[in-house]
Motif scaffolding. Structure first.
Motif, PDB file in Angstrom:
ATOM      1  N   GLU A  32       0.835  -1.210   0.000  1.00 58.10           N
ATOM      2  CA  GLU A  32       0.000   0.000   0.000  1.00 58.10           C
ATOM      3  C   GLU A  32       0.867   1.256   0.000  1.00 58.10           C
ATOM      4  O   GLU A  32       0.625   2.202  -0.755  1.00 58.10           O
ATOM      5  CB  GLU A  32      -0.925   0.010   1.219  1.00 58.10           C
ATOM      6  CG  GLU A  32      -1.789   1.253   1.287  1.00 58.10           C
ATOM      7  CD  GLU A  32      -2.626   1.342   2.539  1.00 58.10           C
ATOM      8  OE1 GLU A  32      -3.621   2.074   2.504  1.00 58.10           O
ATOM      9  OE2 GLU A  32      -2.286   0.700   3.545  1.00 58.10           O
ATOM     10  N   SER A  33       1.901   1.253   0.824  1.00 61.80           N
ATOM     11  CA  SER A  33       2.803   2.404   0.899  1.00 61.80           C
ATOM     12  C   SER A  33       3.505   2.641  -0.438  1.00 61.80           C
ATOM     13  O   SER A  33       3.568   3.778  -0.915  1.00 61.80           O
ATOM     14  CB  SER A  33       3.833   2.155   2.003  1.00 61.80           C
ATOM     15  OG  SER A  33       4.820   3.141   1.999  1.00 61.80           O
ATOM     16  N   LEU A  38       4.121   5.583  -5.673  1.00 60.54           N
ATOM     17  CA  LEU A  38       4.123   5.532  -7.137  1.00 60.54           C
ATOM     18  C   LEU A  38       3.002   6.387  -7.714  1.00 60.54           C
ATOM     19  O   LEU A  38       3.206   7.107  -8.696  1.00 60.54           O
ATOM     20  CB  LEU A  38       3.980   4.090  -7.629  1.00 60.54           C
ATOM     21  CG  LEU A  38       5.207   3.201  -7.455  1.00 60.54           C
ATOM     22  CD1 LEU A  38       4.877   1.758  -7.836  1.00 60.54           C
ATOM     23  CD2 LEU A  38       6.373   3.717  -8.282  1.00 60.54           C
ATOM     24  N   GLY A  39       1.828   6.322  -7.115  1.00 61.60           N
ATOM     25  CA  GLY A  39       0.694   7.112  -7.590  1.00 61.60           C
ATOM     26  C   GLY A  39       0.950   8.603  -7.494  1.00 61.60           C
ATOM     27  O   GLY A  39       0.649   9.363  -8.422  1.00 61.60           O
ATOM     28  N   ILE A  40       1.515   9.037  -6.387  1.00 59.83           N
ATOM     29  CA  ILE A  40       1.827  10.461  -6.208  1.00 59.83           C
ATOM     30  C   ILE A  40       2.878  10.896  -7.226  1.00 59.83           C
ATOM     31  O   ILE A  40       2.756  11.955  -7.861  1.00 59.83           O
ATOM     32  CB  ILE A  40       2.299  10.734  -4.763  1.00 59.83           C
ATOM     33  CG1 ILE A  40       1.120  10.565  -3.803  1.00 59.83           C
ATOM     34  CG2 ILE A  40       2.912  12.117  -4.633  1.00 59.83           C
ATOM     35  CD1 ILE A  40       1.510  10.506  -2.333  1.00 59.83           C
ATOM     36  N   ASN A  46       6.580  13.131 -11.781  1.00 62.47           N
ATOM     37  CA  ASN A  46       7.948  12.758 -11.420  1.00 62.47           C
ATOM     38  C   ASN A  46       8.341  11.397 -11.994  1.00 62.47           C
ATOM     39  O   ASN A  46       9.528  11.097 -12.098  1.00 62.47           O
ATOM     40  CB  ASN A  46       8.125  12.745  -9.903  1.00 62.47           C
ATOM     41  CG  ASN A  46       7.906  14.116  -9.307  1.00 62.47           C
ATOM     42  OD1 ASN A  46       8.208  15.122  -9.932  1.00 62.47           O
ATOM     43  ND2 ASN A  46       7.364  14.157  -8.104  1.00 62.47           N
ATOM     44  N   LEU A  47       7.370  10.570 -12.326  1.00 60.59           N
ATOM     45  CA  LEU A  47       7.595   9.287 -12.972  1.00 60.59           C
ATOM     46  C   LEU A  47       6.677   9.186 -14.182  1.00 60.59           C
ATOM     47  O   LEU A  47       5.538   9.659 -14.143  1.00 60.59           O
ATOM     48  CB  LEU A  47       7.284   8.116 -12.033  1.00 60.59           C
ATOM     49  CG  LEU A  47       8.248   7.821 -10.886  1.00 60.59           C
ATOM     50  CD1 LEU A  47       7.711   6.689 -10.011  1.00 60.59           C
ATOM     51  CD2 LEU A  47       9.629   7.460 -11.405  1.00 60.59           C
ATOM     52  N   GLU A  51       7.899   4.142 -16.483  1.00 61.11           N
ATOM     53  CA  GLU A  51       8.680   3.927 -15.267  1.00 61.11           C
ATOM     54  C   GLU A  51       7.850   3.249 -14.182  1.00 61.11           C
ATOM     55  O   GLU A  51       8.341   2.366 -13.465  1.00 61.11           O
ATOM     56  CB  GLU A  51       9.234   5.251 -14.748  1.00 61.11           C
ATOM     57  CG  GLU A  51      10.321   5.855 -15.620  1.00 61.11           C
ATOM     58  CD  GLU A  51      10.682   7.266 -15.206  1.00 61.11           C
ATOM     59  OE1 GLU A  51      11.887   7.531 -15.117  1.00 61.11           O
ATOM     60  OE2 GLU A  51       9.755   8.095 -14.986  1.00 61.11           O
ATOM     61  N   VAL A  52       6.587   3.646 -14.070  1.00 61.56           N
ATOM     62  CA  VAL A  52       5.705   3.023 -13.083  1.00 61.56           C
ATOM     63  C   VAL A  52       5.491   1.555 -13.440  1.00 61.56           C
ATOM     64  O   VAL A  52       5.548   0.687 -12.565  1.00 61.56           O
ATOM     65  CB  VAL A  52       4.364   3.780 -12.962  1.00 61.56           C
ATOM     66  CG1 VAL A  52       3.373   3.013 -12.106  1.00 61.56           C
ATOM     67  CG2 VAL A  52       4.602   5.173 -12.378  1.00 61.56           C
ATOM     68  N   ASP A  53       5.270   1.264 -14.720  1.00 64.96           N
ATOM     69  CA  ASP A  53       5.122  -0.136 -15.135  1.00 64.96           C
ATOM     70  C   ASP A  53       6.374  -0.948 -14.803  1.00 64.96           C
ATOM     71  O   ASP A  53       6.282  -2.088 -14.351  1.00 64.96           O
ATOM     72  CB  ASP A  53       4.829  -0.242 -16.634  1.00 64.96           C
ATOM     73  CG  ASP A  53       3.367   0.009 -16.968  1.00 64.96           C
ATOM     74  OD1 ASP A  53       2.531   0.019 -16.033  1.00 64.96           O
ATOM     75  OD2 ASP A  53       3.064   0.195 -18.154  1.00 64.96           O
TER      76      ASP A  53
END
Length: 73
Positions: A32-33, A38-40, A46-47, A51-53
């Protein structure tokens, strides 16, 4: 070929299950953290989505985000 581990003592089995459940809860809080961070970062630019994938793949969580793409046919 390995055989499944059997725990015949009910109290030991219960203790192992409780330890496993505590670990699972800890891992869920960590996930969750990481997802929030990543969502923020994605929302703030910023990403990138790529990059998130990549981070999701590193975490082994791509199938949680894209379950329909992960099915083996």
């Amino acid at each position: 070929m390995s055989r499944p581990l059997m725990v015949s003592d009910p109290e030991i089995r219960k203790q192992l299950q409780l330890a496993g459940l505590r670990f699972m809860c800890t891992r869920a809080r960590w996930l969750e953290s990481e997802a929030k961070l990543l969502g923020i970062s994605l929302k703030n630019g910023n990403l990138s989505s790529r990059e998130v994938d990549a981070r999701l793949e590193e975490m082994g969580a791509l199938d949680l985000v894209y379950p329909e793409l992960m099915r083996c046919e």
